[in-house]
Design a protein around this motif. Structure first.
Motif, PDB file in Angstrom:
ATOM      1  N   LYS A 125     -12.205  -0.162  -4.513  1.00  0.00           N
ATOM      2  CA  LYS A 125     -13.119  -0.244  -3.382  1.00  0.00           C
ATOM      3  C   LYS A 125     -14.268   0.749  -3.476  1.00  0.00           C
ATOM      4  O   LYS A 125     -15.388   0.459  -3.073  1.00  0.00           O
ATOM      5  N   ASP A 126     -14.030   1.937  -3.985  1.00  0.00           N
ATOM      6  CA  ASP A 126     -15.073   2.955  -4.051  1.00  0.00           C
ATOM      7  C   ASP A 126     -15.625   3.095  -5.468  1.00  0.00           C
ATOM      8  O   ASP A 126     -15.879   4.184  -5.947  1.00  0.00           O
TER       9      ASP A 126
ATOM     10  N   GLN B   5     -14.558   5.445   0.402  1.00  0.00           N
ATOM     11  CA  GLN B   5     -14.707   4.608   1.576  1.00  0.00           C
ATOM     12  C   GLN B   5     -13.747   5.079   2.668  1.00  0.00           C
ATOM     13  O   GLN B   5     -12.610   5.460   2.401  1.00  0.00           O
TER      14      GLN B   5
ATOM     15  N   ASP C  65      -8.347  -2.360  -2.451  1.00  0.00           N
ATOM     16  CA  ASP C  65      -8.594  -1.224  -1.563  1.00  0.00           C
ATOM     17  C   ASP C  65      -8.239   0.113  -2.225  1.00  0.00           C
ATOM     18  O   ASP C  65      -8.955   1.103  -2.055  1.00  0.00           O
TER      19      ASP C  65
ATOM     20  N   VAL D 133     -11.054   4.776   5.267  1.00  0.00           N
ATOM     21  CA  VAL D 133      -9.948   3.833   5.415  1.00  0.00           C
ATOM     22  C   VAL D 133      -9.804   3.443   6.874  1.00  0.00           C
ATOM     23  O   VAL D 133      -9.540   4.288   7.739  1.00  0.00           O
TER      24      VAL D 133
ATOM     25  N   ARG E 290       0.825  -1.205   0.000  1.00  0.00           N
ATOM     26  CA  ARG E 290       0.000   0.000   0.000  1.00  0.00           C
ATOM     27  C   ARG E 290       0.860   1.257   0.000  1.00  0.00           C
ATOM     28  O   ARG E 290       0.701   2.123  -0.847  1.00  0.00           O
TER      29      ARG E 290
ATOM     30  N   PHE F 176      -5.328  -0.938   9.141  1.00  0.00           N
ATOM     31  CA  PHE F 176      -4.795  -1.954   8.234  1.00  0.00           C
ATOM     32  C   PHE F 176      -4.899  -3.341   8.853  1.00  0.00           C
ATOM     33  O   PHE F 176      -4.469  -3.568   9.982  1.00  0.00           O
TER      34      PHE F 176
ATOM     35  N   THR G 153      -4.927  -7.421  -0.207  1.00  0.00           N
ATOM     36  CA  THR G 153      -6.122  -6.722  -0.703  1.00  0.00           C
ATOM     37  C   THR G 153      -5.819  -5.284  -1.108  1.00  0.00           C
ATOM     38  O   THR G 153      -6.726  -4.508  -1.383  1.00  0.00           O
ATOM     39  N   SER G 154      -4.539  -4.925  -1.138  1.00  0.00           N
ATOM     40  CA  SER G 154      -4.175  -3.534  -1.425  1.00  0.00           C
ATOM     41  C   SER G 154      -4.669  -3.069  -2.794  1.00  0.00           C
ATOM     42  O   SER G 154      -5.104  -1.920  -2.947  1.00  0.00           O
TER      43      SER G 154
END
Length: 566
Positions: free
Chosen positions: A187-188, A194, A183, A196, A21, A199, A179-180
Motif C-alpha cells: 500500500k505504501d 499510509q 494493505d 491505517v 492481517r 478494518f 486486501t490484507s
C-alpha cells in the motif's frame, strides 16, 4: 463443519485475524528479528515462513554462549504452471543475492523460494516480486496454493495451451479476496506510510471467515504425461483429449502425501477418480469440491484436516453426492482414460513452430554457483543474451523456450563454459530425483534431504551401472520428514527422514505417480541406504518381466516376497 467439532487454535486465530492481517503490520515495525507465533502462522498465507538456521543454533558468540536461533524468512513465489519471463527469473536471481542467502530454489510445485531473508528485508522482497508481476500471496497457508500444470511449451498445440490456461484460471478463481496482502506489503509503495483506517472486511465467497481447514493443492495434466503427479493433489484435473482438443476433464480428489508415523490416524493417499466435467462445468465443479472441504473438513485436528481424510471418513459415494449438491446437479462418471506416462522434459525438443525448447536439470532445485558448476552465473548469461521464456518443472528443473535452432550450438557452448551438463550427460536416476530443502532452514525437518540426496544418487549410479540397469527409469524422492513435500510415497524409491541420520525406505511406487509405495526398511542410516537397496536391485535385474520397471517389480512381488521389514 460438524456442530460437535471444537475449533483448533489456528482456526480461532484465522477467524479473529481481520482476514489474515493479525499483528503483521505492527510487528514489521519493531526491531525484533522474529514474528510472534500467531503472526508467523498468518504470515504463511502471504507466502512466507519464519525459519532459523539450524546449523548455527549451537554456535557460540564472543561471550562463549550459544547464539541460539538466528531467524530469517523463506519467501515463496507462486507461479501457476511454472511460467516465467527471462526478466522475472533474472530479478529473482538478483533478489537472492541482495536480500537472501545467495541461492534461488525451484520448488516441487513449480514455484520459487528465497531462503535467509531477514525480517527487516521481507517487505522489500515481496514488493520486488510484485513489481515484476509475480506474487507470493497464497503460496502457503490454508488456501489453494500454487496451481501446477505440465510446463512443456509445445506451440500450435491447443491441448498444451489449454493446460496452462486452466492453471491460470484456477489460480485466479481461487485467489483469496482479502486486501490484507496489498494493505500490509504494497500500500505504501511510494515510501509514504499510509494511515491505517478502520478494518473493512471484504466478501470471501469461496473461503469464508476461517479460510480452509488446511492447505489445498491443485494440478492439471495429461494421461500420457503426468509430470505434475495428479494423484498426489487434493484436486487433480486430467485432460480428456479427442481430435487434438480438450473435451473435458477427469476430476480427481483427495490426494495428499503428509503423514505422522506416531499417529496411525494419518497416512498418505492417492486421489480418487470422482467424475468427468465438461469445459463449461469444470471451474464450478472445482469450486464445489473446495466448498465441501471448507464446510466439512476437520477444523479440530490439523493432522486430519486435509481433504483426503474427509473422503476416507465419508467414502467416495457420499463425498460425490455432497459435491453434486453444492454444484447444483448430477456429475458424469469419469472417462475411462487414465495416467499412462510421465516425462521430465529435459534435453532438446522441437517446439512445434520451428523453434526449440531445452530442459536443464537443476539438482534438487537449487540454483547456485558451487565448484565447477556455476548454474546461477550460467543462467544469468544465457537469459541475459537470449531473453527466452522460462518454465519450471515439477521435478525442480527448468525449461528454456523459443530457441532459434541457429542458437543451439552457442547455448551448448555456454552451458559447457559454466559446467552445466546436458540431459544426455546425466543418468536417468539423477534426472528423476528430487528432494525437499530440509536442513538447515526447515523447522519441521528431522534430518538431511537436499544436502544428502546427491551423495545417495552418486552411490546408486555406481551400483545401477554394475547391474546394467542404466536405461531403466528409476525415480528417487527424498524428504527430511514424513510431511512428504517432495512426494516420497509414490516413486520407485522414497526416502523419508525418521530420526537424525536415519530414514524409512519405501519401494513399489512408480515415476507415473499412480501407486503408493510400501515400507521396505525402517530406521536405515544414511550410509546404509544404497547397500540396503542393492540386493533388491539384483533381484529386479534377474526376476523382472519384460520392460517392467523397478517399482512395478516390487509391487508385483509384494512386501513379503521381497523381504520387506516394514
Amino acid at each position: 463443519m460438524s456442530d460437535t467439532q471444537k475449533l483448533s487454535k489456528v482456526e480461532l486465530l484465522k477467524e479473529s485475524s481481520q482476514q489474515l492481517r493479525g499483528t503483521l503490520a505492527e510487528e514489521l515495525l519493531n526491531d525484533r528479528p522474529e514474528f510472534s507465533d500467531d503472526a508467523a502462522t498468518l504470515l504463511k498465507h502471504h507466502g512466507s515462513y519464519l525459519q532459523d538456521d539450524r546449523d548455527t543454533r549451537r554456535a557460540k558468540g564472543e561471550d562463549g554462549k550459544a547464539k541460539g536461533k538466528q531467524y530469517s524468512c523463506m519467501v515463496r513465489t507462486a507461479i501457476p504452471g511454472g511460467r516465467l519471463t527471462a526478466q522475472q527469473l533474472l530479478a529473482e536471481l538478483d533478489l537472492c543475492e541482495l536480500l537472501a542467502n545467495g541461492t534461488l530454489r525451484i520448488t516441487s510445485r513449480q514455484g520459487l523460494q528465497l531462503h535467509g531473508v531477514l525480517k527487516s528485508n521481507l517487505k522489500a522482497s515481496l514488493r520486488e516480486i510484485n513489481r515484476i508481476k509475480l506474487t507470493t500471496f497464497a503460496a502457503c497457508g490454508d488456501v489453494n496454493r500454487n496451481v501446477m500444470a505440465c510446463p512443456a511449451p509445445f506451440r500450435n498445440d491447443a491441448v498444451r495451451a489449454g493446460l496452462q490456461e486452466m492453471a491460470a484460471q484456477l489460480a485466479l478463481h481461487f485467489r483469496p479476496k482479502t486486501t490484507s496482502y496489498f494493505d500490509i506489503w504494497l500500500k505504501d509503495e511510494d515510501g509514504v506510510e499510509q494511515e491505517v483506517g478502520e478494518f473493512q472486511p471484504v466478501d470471501e465467497p469461496i473461503y469464508g471467515p476461517r479460510y480452509l481447514p488446511r492447505k489445498f493443492k491443485m494440478g492439471v495434466g495429461l494421461p500420457e504425461d503426468n509430470c505434475v503427479d495428479l494423484y498426489t493433489q487434493d484436486l487433480g484435473l486430467l485432460a480428456i483429449v479427442e481430435n487434438g482438443q480438450i473435451i473435458g476433464w477427469n476430476v480427481l480428489a483427495g490426494g495428499g502425501m503428509g503423514r505422522t508415523p506416531s499417529a496411525e490416524k494419518t497416512s498418505p493417499a492417492l486421489a480418487k477418480r470422482l467424475c468427468f466435467a465438461t469445459p463449461e462445468q469444470v471451474i464450478a465443479v472445482c469450486e464445489a469440491i473446495v466448498k465441501v472441504q471448507r464446510d466439512f473438513g476437520n477444523r479440530e485436528d490439523r493432522k486430519r484436516a486435509r481433504l483426503k481424510y474427509l473422503i476416507a471418513d465419508w467414502g467416495v459415494a457420499k463425498f460425490r453426492e455432497t459435491v453434486e449438491q453444492y454444484f447444483g446437479g448430477p456429475l458424469a462418471d469419469p472417462h475411462p482414460a487414465d495416467v499412462t506416462g510421465v516425462d521430465d522434459h529435459l534435453g532438446w525438443h522441437e517446439q512445434g513452430d520451428g523453434r526449440l525448447f531445452l530442459g536443464i536439470n537443476v539438482e534438487n532445485g537449487r540454483i547456485k554457483d558451487e565448484g565447477s558448476l556455476r548454474l546461477k552465473a550460467g543462467l544469468r548469461a544465457i537469459l541475459g543474451r537470449f531473453g527466452m521464456e522460462v518454465r519450471l518443472t515439477a521435478l525442480q528443473s527448468l525449461i528454456l523456450c523459443d530457441i532459434d535452432p541457429a542458437d543451439r550450438e552457442e547455448i551448448e557452448r555456454m552451458m559447457s563454459e559454466y559446467g552445466i551438463l546436458r540431459a544426455d550427460q546425466l543418468s536417468l536416476l539423477r534426472r528423476y530425483a528430487i528432494a525437499c530443502p530440509a536442513f538447515p532452514t526447515c523447522g519441521l525437518s528431522i534430518t538431511e534431504s537436499e544436502r544428502a540426496l546427491p551423495g545417495v544418487i552418486d552411490q546408486l549410479e555406481v551400483e545401477v551401472a554394475k547391474l546394467g540397469l542404466q536405461t531403466s527409469k528409476l525415480a528417487v524422492h527424498m524428504t527430511g520428514c514424513p510431511n512428504g513435500c517432495a512426494r516420497p510415497y509414490t516413486p520407485d524409491v522414497g526416502l523419508v527422514g525418521k530420526a537424525v541420520g536415519k530414514y524409512t525406505v519405501f519401494v513399489g511406487g512408480n515415476p507415473e505417480g499412480t501407486r503408493l509405495a510400501f515400507i521396505y526398511r525402517d530406521m536405515v542410516p544414511l550410509e546404509e541406504i544404497v547397500p540396503a537397496l542393492v540386493p533388491l536391485l539384483q533381484r529386479y535385474r534377474v526376476e523382472r518381466e519384460g520392460s517392467e520397471s523397478f517399482g512395478d517389480f516390487c509391487a508385483r512381488r509384494g512386501p513379503e516376497a521381497i523381504g520387506a521389514a516394514g
